[in-house]
Design an enzyme around this catalytic site. Structure first.
Site, PDB file in Angstrom:
ATOM      1  N   CYS A   1       3.402  -5.271  44.302  1.00  0.00           N
ATOM      2  CA  CYS A   1       2.704  -4.314  45.171  1.00  0.00           C
ATOM      3  C   CYS A   1       2.542  -4.865  46.591  1.00  0.00           C
TER       4      CYS A   1
ATOM      5  N   CYS B   1       4.118  -1.313  47.012  1.00  0.00           N
ATOM      6  CA  CYS B   1       3.217  -0.338  47.659  1.00  0.00           C
ATOM      7  C   CYS B   1       2.936  -0.631  49.131  1.00  0.00           C
TER       8      CYS B   1
ATOM      9  N   LYS C   1       6.057  -0.840  51.602  1.00  0.00           N
ATOM     10  CA  LYS C   1       6.639   0.516  51.536  1.00  0.00           C
ATOM     11  C   LYS C   1       5.798   1.489  52.359  1.00  0.00           C
TER      12      LYS C   1
ATOM     13  N   TYR D   1      10.629   7.747  41.962  1.00  0.00           N
ATOM     14  CA  TYR D   1       9.734   7.423  43.084  1.00  0.00           C
ATOM     15  C   TYR D   1      10.468   6.651  44.191  1.00  0.00           C
TER      16      TYR D   1
ATOM     17  N   GLU E   1      11.267   7.888  47.994  1.00  0.00           N
ATOM     18  CA  GLU E   1      10.510   7.273  49.094  1.00  0.00           C
ATOM     19  C   GLU E   1      11.451   6.636  50.125  1.00  0.00           C
TER      20      GLU E   1
ATOM     21  N   HIS F   1     -13.060  23.956  57.286  1.00  0.00           N
ATOM     22  CA  HIS F   1     -12.131  24.757  58.068  1.00  0.00           C
ATOM     23  C   HIS F   1     -11.986  24.178  59.471  1.00  0.00           C
TER      24      HIS F   1
ATOM     25  N   GLU G   1      -8.547  23.101  52.296  1.00  0.00           N
ATOM     26  CA  GLU G   1      -9.436  24.204  51.922  1.00  0.00           C
ATOM     27  C   GLU G   1      -8.713  25.241  51.058  1.00  0.00           C
TER      28      GLU G   1
HETATM   29  P1  FAD Z   1       3.460  -7.416  39.493  1.00  0.00           P
HETATM   30  O1  FAD Z   1       2.611  -6.972  40.612  1.00  0.00           O
HETATM   31  O2  FAD Z   1       4.916  -7.180  39.601  1.00  0.00           O
HETATM   32  O3  FAD Z   1       3.196  -8.975  39.295  1.00  0.00           O
HETATM   33  C1  FAD Z   1       3.963  -9.760  38.414  1.00  0.00           C
HETATM   34  C2  FAD Z   1       3.974 -11.191  38.936  1.00  0.00           C
HETATM   35  O4  FAD Z   1       4.412 -12.055  37.911  1.00  0.00           O
HETATM   36  C3  FAD Z   1       4.915 -11.400  40.117  1.00  0.00           C
HETATM   37  O5  FAD Z   1       4.222 -12.007  41.182  1.00  0.00           O
HETATM   38  C4  FAD Z   1       5.993 -12.333  39.561  1.00  0.00           C
HETATM   39  O6  FAD Z   1       6.506 -13.238  40.529  1.00  0.00           O
HETATM   40  C5  FAD Z   1       5.213 -13.059  38.494  1.00  0.00           C
HETATM   41  N1  FAD Z   1       6.019 -13.646  37.415  1.00  0.00           N
HETATM   42  C6  FAD Z   1       6.960 -13.024  36.658  1.00  0.00           C
HETATM   43  N2  FAD Z   1       7.425 -13.870  35.714  1.00  0.00           N
HETATM   44  C7  FAD Z   1       6.772 -15.045  35.878  1.00  0.00           C
HETATM   45  C8  FAD Z   1       6.802 -16.290  35.217  1.00  0.00           C
HETATM   46  N3  FAD Z   1       7.599 -16.506  34.146  1.00  0.00           N
HETATM   47  N4  FAD Z   1       5.995 -17.281  35.657  1.00  0.00           N
HETATM   48  C9  FAD Z   1       5.176 -17.085  36.730  1.00  0.00           C
HETATM   49  N5  FAD Z   1       5.102 -15.933  37.389  1.00  0.00           N
HETATM   50  C10 FAD Z   1       5.875 -14.909  36.968  1.00  0.00           C
HETATM   51  N6  FAD Z   1       2.419   1.472  42.671  1.00  0.00           N
HETATM   52  C11 FAD Z   1       1.452   2.238  43.220  1.00  0.00           C
HETATM   53  O7  FAD Z   1       0.398   2.424  42.591  1.00  0.00           O
HETATM   54  N7  FAD Z   1       1.613   2.798  44.457  1.00  0.00           N
HETATM   55  C12 FAD Z   1       2.730   2.615  45.198  1.00  0.00           C
HETATM   56  O8  FAD Z   1       2.839   3.120  46.317  1.00  0.00           O
HETATM   57  C13 FAD Z   1       3.769   1.807  44.653  1.00  0.00           C
HETATM   58  N8  FAD Z   1       4.897   1.579  45.349  1.00  0.00           N
HETATM   59  C14 FAD Z   1       5.866   0.780  44.810  1.00  0.00           C
HETATM   60  C15 FAD Z   1       7.047   0.592  45.537  1.00  0.00           C
HETATM   61  C16 FAD Z   1       8.050  -0.197  45.006  1.00  0.00           C
HETATM   62  C17 FAD Z   1       9.315  -0.409  45.824  1.00  0.00           C
HETATM   63  C18 FAD Z   1       7.894  -0.797  43.734  1.00  0.00           C
HETATM   64  C19 FAD Z   1       8.979  -1.654  43.157  1.00  0.00           C
HETATM   65  C20 FAD Z   1       6.728  -0.606  42.998  1.00  0.00           C
HETATM   66  C21 FAD Z   1       5.713   0.201  43.520  1.00  0.00           C
HETATM   67  N9  FAD Z   1       4.540   0.444  42.812  1.00  0.00           N
HETATM   68  C22 FAD Z   1       3.565   1.241  43.361  1.00  0.00           C
HETATM   69  C23 FAD Z   1       4.314  -0.136  41.468  1.00  0.00           C
HETATM   70  C24 FAD Z   1       3.390  -1.365  41.556  1.00  0.00           C
HETATM   71  O9  FAD Z   1       3.921  -2.279  42.491  1.00  0.00           O
HETATM   72  C25 FAD Z   1       3.269  -2.007  40.188  1.00  0.00           C
HETATM   73  O10 FAD Z   1       2.837  -1.042  39.243  1.00  0.00           O
HETATM   74  C26 FAD Z   1       2.292  -3.172  40.171  1.00  0.00           C
HETATM   75  O11 FAD Z   1       2.652  -4.160  41.088  1.00  0.00           O
HETATM   76  C27 FAD Z   1       2.211  -3.774  38.761  1.00  0.00           C
HETATM   77  O12 FAD Z   1       1.415  -4.924  38.754  1.00  0.00           O
HETATM   78  P2  FAD Z   1       1.667  -6.077  37.663  1.00  0.00           P
HETATM   79  O13 FAD Z   1       0.521  -7.020  37.813  1.00  0.00           O
HETATM   80  O14 FAD Z   1       1.931  -5.484  36.345  1.00  0.00           O
HETATM   81  O15 FAD Z   1       3.019  -6.772  38.113  1.00  0.00           O
HETATM   82  P1  NDP Z   2      11.640   5.903  38.093  1.00  0.00           P
HETATM   83  O1  NDP Z   2      11.472   5.739  36.647  1.00  0.00           O
HETATM   84  O2  NDP Z   2      10.608   6.617  38.876  1.00  0.00           O
HETATM   85  O3  NDP Z   2      13.033   6.634  38.376  1.00  0.00           O
HETATM   86  C1  NDP Z   2      14.228   6.122  37.901  1.00  0.00           C
HETATM   87  C2  NDP Z   2      15.336   7.078  38.294  1.00  0.00           C
HETATM   88  O4  NDP Z   2      16.587   6.484  38.020  1.00  0.00           O
HETATM   89  C3  NDP Z   2      15.282   8.388  37.532  1.00  0.00           C
HETATM   90  O5  NDP Z   2      15.629   9.426  38.399  1.00  0.00           O
HETATM   91  C4  NDP Z   2      16.331   8.180  36.449  1.00  0.00           C
HETATM   92  O6  NDP Z   2      16.913   9.379  36.016  1.00  0.00           O
HETATM   93  C5  NDP Z   2      17.353   7.373  37.219  1.00  0.00           C
HETATM   94  N1  NDP Z   2      18.223   6.583  36.369  1.00  0.00           N
HETATM   95  C6  NDP Z   2      17.911   5.793  35.332  1.00  0.00           C
HETATM   96  N2  NDP Z   2      19.003   5.213  34.813  1.00  0.00           N
HETATM   97  C7  NDP Z   2      20.064   5.670  35.541  1.00  0.00           C
HETATM   98  C8  NDP Z   2      21.451   5.457  35.478  1.00  0.00           C
HETATM   99  N3  NDP Z   2      21.998   4.675  34.565  1.00  0.00           N
HETATM  100  N4  NDP Z   2      22.228   6.090  36.386  1.00  0.00           N
HETATM  101  C9  NDP Z   2      21.686   6.900  37.311  1.00  0.00           C
HETATM  102  N5  NDP Z   2      20.372   7.148  37.408  1.00  0.00           N
HETATM  103  C10 NDP Z   2      19.568   6.530  36.531  1.00  0.00           C
HETATM  104  O7  NDP Z   2      11.906   4.447  38.635  1.00  0.00           O
HETATM  105  P2  NDP Z   2      11.860   3.800  40.075  1.00  0.00           P
HETATM  106  O8  NDP Z   2      12.806   2.668  39.998  1.00  0.00           O
HETATM  107  O9  NDP Z   2      12.020   4.812  41.146  1.00  0.00           O
HETATM  108  O10 NDP Z   2      10.366   3.246  40.139  1.00  0.00           O
HETATM  109  C11 NDP Z   2       9.848   2.452  39.070  1.00  0.00           C
HETATM  110  C12 NDP Z   2       8.398   2.729  38.862  1.00  0.00           C
HETATM  111  O11 NDP Z   2       7.624   2.106  39.895  1.00  0.00           O
HETATM  112  C13 NDP Z   2       8.016   4.201  38.955  1.00  0.00           C
HETATM  113  O12 NDP Z   2       8.198   4.858  37.732  1.00  0.00           O
HETATM  114  C14 NDP Z   2       6.575   4.150  39.358  1.00  0.00           C
HETATM  115  O13 NDP Z   2       5.755   4.050  38.223  1.00  0.00           O
HETATM  116  C15 NDP Z   2       6.487   2.878  40.183  1.00  0.00           C
HETATM  117  N6  NDP Z   2       6.481   3.249  41.588  1.00  0.00           N
HETATM  118  C16 NDP Z   2       5.398   3.934  42.057  1.00  0.00           C
HETATM  119  C17 NDP Z   2       5.363   4.372  43.350  1.00  0.00           C
HETATM  120  C18 NDP Z   2       4.184   5.149  43.811  1.00  0.00           C
HETATM  121  O14 NDP Z   2       3.168   5.156  43.134  1.00  0.00           O
HETATM  122  N7  NDP Z   2       4.275   5.812  44.946  1.00  0.00           N
HETATM  123  C19 NDP Z   2       6.448   4.094  44.286  1.00  0.00           C
HETATM  124  C20 NDP Z   2       7.539   3.343  43.689  1.00  0.00           C
HETATM  125  C21 NDP Z   2       7.534   2.940  42.402  1.00  0.00           C
HETATM  126  P3  NDP Z   2      16.331  10.239  34.787  1.00  0.00           P
HETATM  127  O15 NDP Z   2      15.051  10.862  35.266  1.00  0.00           O
HETATM  128  O16 NDP Z   2      17.409  11.219  34.536  1.00  0.00           O
HETATM  129  O17 NDP Z   2      16.111   9.292  33.652  1.00  0.00           O
END
Ligand code: FAD
Ligand code: NDP
Length: 475
Positions: A43, A48, A51, A177, A181, A435, A440
């Protein structure tokens, strides 16, 4: 004196791991957190936060053109990508330091390195073994890139935050997502964007009207959206990439972003050796208090492959710590968790989609408003906003709320409280509006139609945030 070095070792200092470590330590547990990369996890570093900073930046291009209708003469705007990336990096470094201080102040020991389990009570970091009463797996997930010829030439969302220059042309594969985005981000900064989705309409599982509305608005902004197609192969010549699509057509581009879902980070963690039964994709199955089949091993956040959202990981960590080390905690209620896709425009929802509501409530009705926001009257911007409420007529409860438009997430966050409280349509109607606002509209909707099952009828209930995985799916 405990026979273990720690009461709790947390692997992963991301959203869930940091919160679980801090809270458990504040309740009196002796805690260590192991992190192999930067504090704050996905994140903060590649999710998050950076992004959203990019979304803010991308949106400014529209602000400049909107300003003219209000009498402003804006000099030709110039955008400098390296400045954005440098400022973003500085902000992330500031947040990394804050996370370090938070852990230190809570008395959590930080072990920098990769953690692996050697048995249900031992974690090895940098060749040193530490014993612990409990282990929490909070290792998150990573981007999944399917195998196709040339897949080594594609990038993932991690790379987007460190590109040396803004690409002129971008092809994005995926319809979730991240794909939506980044399509908005690159379009806002002026790149030519093509987005491919393998099905008939992207954002599968989201409300159908909202998906369609967003698709229409993205096309109006110049994004080349192509459905029912996928990347078949990528060929690289110098810096140029030639993409062959599954429908046989070709697209020339400078960068390919694969945003096709994510897989849990459990490879080589030693979980199976410690007796943890993993799901096929590597996710850790857990109970309502995040305990795996091995009593001393717990998991929460993205590594469990349920709702992959930061506030969910944080809430799960609060329940985990409160239950094991605090005064007890009720299991987390996964219903009515709001979510937003920060596209251009943004799409935010809470509660059921129309398709879900029509299956659960025979007398569900829908109120929809589709309008041009007031700002557009002078700016000339033709973007339209969609607002939608879904009501179960038998109880009058509002069971779903969806919006596509500026600040959708900010507005829907407030409505999520109303849905959590079980608000009725009569209570929405009795609420006086502010308003003139777009918000609203949510308290002045008067005309309804019956809910229909729509395209979402193929979606099993409970697989999407709209429903919360623990409710109607019955699991
Ligand atoms: P993470 O935050 O991924 O933390 C896992 C940590 O474990 C990492 O720091 C990693 O380095 C560490 N780790 C892994 N393996 C090991 C190991 N063996 N030893 C030591 N450390 C290790 N969510 C939202 O709510 N709003 C958003 O706008 C949003 N935007 C996103 C945009 C993108 C591009 C992506 C990819 C995700 C987004 N998400 C968003 C999802 C959100 O980032 C995740 O749901 C959240 O970070 C999950 O937290 P976590 O603690 O499960 O894992
Ligand atoms: P998502 O699960 O949101 O979307 C994955 C997309 O990839 C779907 O459209 C899926 O299609 C497609 N897909 C999967 N496999 C294939 C394939 N083999 N070939 C072509 N298309 C494929 O995953 P994201 O990677 O976008 O994000 C991961 C998660 O991170 C999200 O689900 C969300 O929970 C979190 N996130 C949250 C954000 C937020 O809160 N604003 C922002 C970014 C990430 P299909 O639907 O047909 O399976």
């Amino acid at each position: 004196m405990s026979r273990f070095d720690f009461d709790l070792m947390v692997i992963g200092a991301g959203s869930g791991g940091v919160r679980a470590s801090r809270m458990s330590a504040q309740y009196g547990a002796r805690v260590a957190v192991v992190e192999k990369s930067a504090l704050g996890g996905t994140c903060v570093n590649v999710g998050c936060v950076p992004k959203k900073l990019m979304v803010y930046g991308a949106r400014m291009s529209e602000e400049f053109s909107d300003a003219a209708g209000f009498g402003w003469t804006v000099p030709p705007a110039k955008f400098d990508w390296p400045t954005l990336i440098a400022n973003k990096n500085a902000e992330i470094a500031r947040l990394n330091a804050i996370y370090g201080t938070l852990l230190e102040k809570a008395g959590v020991r930080l072990l920098e390195g990769r953690g692996t389990l050697t048995d249900p009570h031992t974690v090895e970091v940098n060749g040193k073994a530490y014993t612990t009463g409990r282990i929490l797996i909070a290792t998150g997930n990573k981007a999944f890139v399917p195998e196709f010829p040339g897949s080594e030439h594609v990038m993932t969302s991690n790379d987007m935050f460190f590109l040396p220059a803004l690409p002129k042309r971008v092809l994005i594969g995926g319809g979730g997502y991240i794909a939506v985005e980044f399509a908005g981000i690159f379009n806002g900064f002026g790149a030519e964007v093509t987005q491919l989705y393998r099905g008939p309409l992207f954002l599968r599982g989201f409300d159908d009207d909202a998906r369609q509305h967003l698709a229409k608005e993205m096309v109006k902004k110049g994004i080349d959206l192509r459905f029912n197609t996928n990347i078949a192969r990528v060929d690289k010549t110098g810096d140029a990439l030639s993409i062959t699509l599954s429908d046989g057509s070709k697209v020339e581009t400078g960068l390919v972003l694969a945003a096709m879902g994510r897989v849990p980070n459990t490879d080589g963690l030693g979980l199976e050796e410690a007796g943890v039964a993993l799901k096929e994709n590597g996710a850790v199955p857990i109970d309502a208090y995040y305990q795996s089949n091995v009593p001393s091993i717990y998991a929460l956040g993205d590594v469990t492959d349920r709702l992959q959202l930061t506030p969910v990981a944080l809430a799960e960590a609060m329940v985990f710590a409160g239950h094991l080390y605090g005064k007890g905690a009720e299991p987390l209620d996964y219903d009515n968790i709001p979510y937003t896709v920060f596209g251009l425009p943004s799409l935010a929802s809470v509660g059921l989609t129309e398709a879900e509501a029509s299956r659960l409530y025979p007398n569900a009705v829908v109120y929809v408003e589709d309008f041009r926001p007031m700002k557009g009257t002078l700016s000339g911007n033709d973007e339209r906003t969609l607002m939608k409420l879904i009501v179960d007529q038998d109880t009058d409860r509002v069971v779903g709320c969806h919006m596509v438009g500026p600040d959708a997430g900010e507005i829907v966050q407030g409505l999520a409280i109303a849905l959590k409280c079980g608000a009725t349509k009569a209570q929405f109607d009795a609420t006086v509006g502010i308003h003139p606002t777009a918000a609203e509209e949510f308290v002045t909707m008067r005309t309804s139609r019956p809910a229909i099952s729509g395209a979402g009828k193929d979606m099993p209930l409970g697989v999407h945030p709209a429903h919360g995985q623990a409710s109607a799916a019955g699991d």
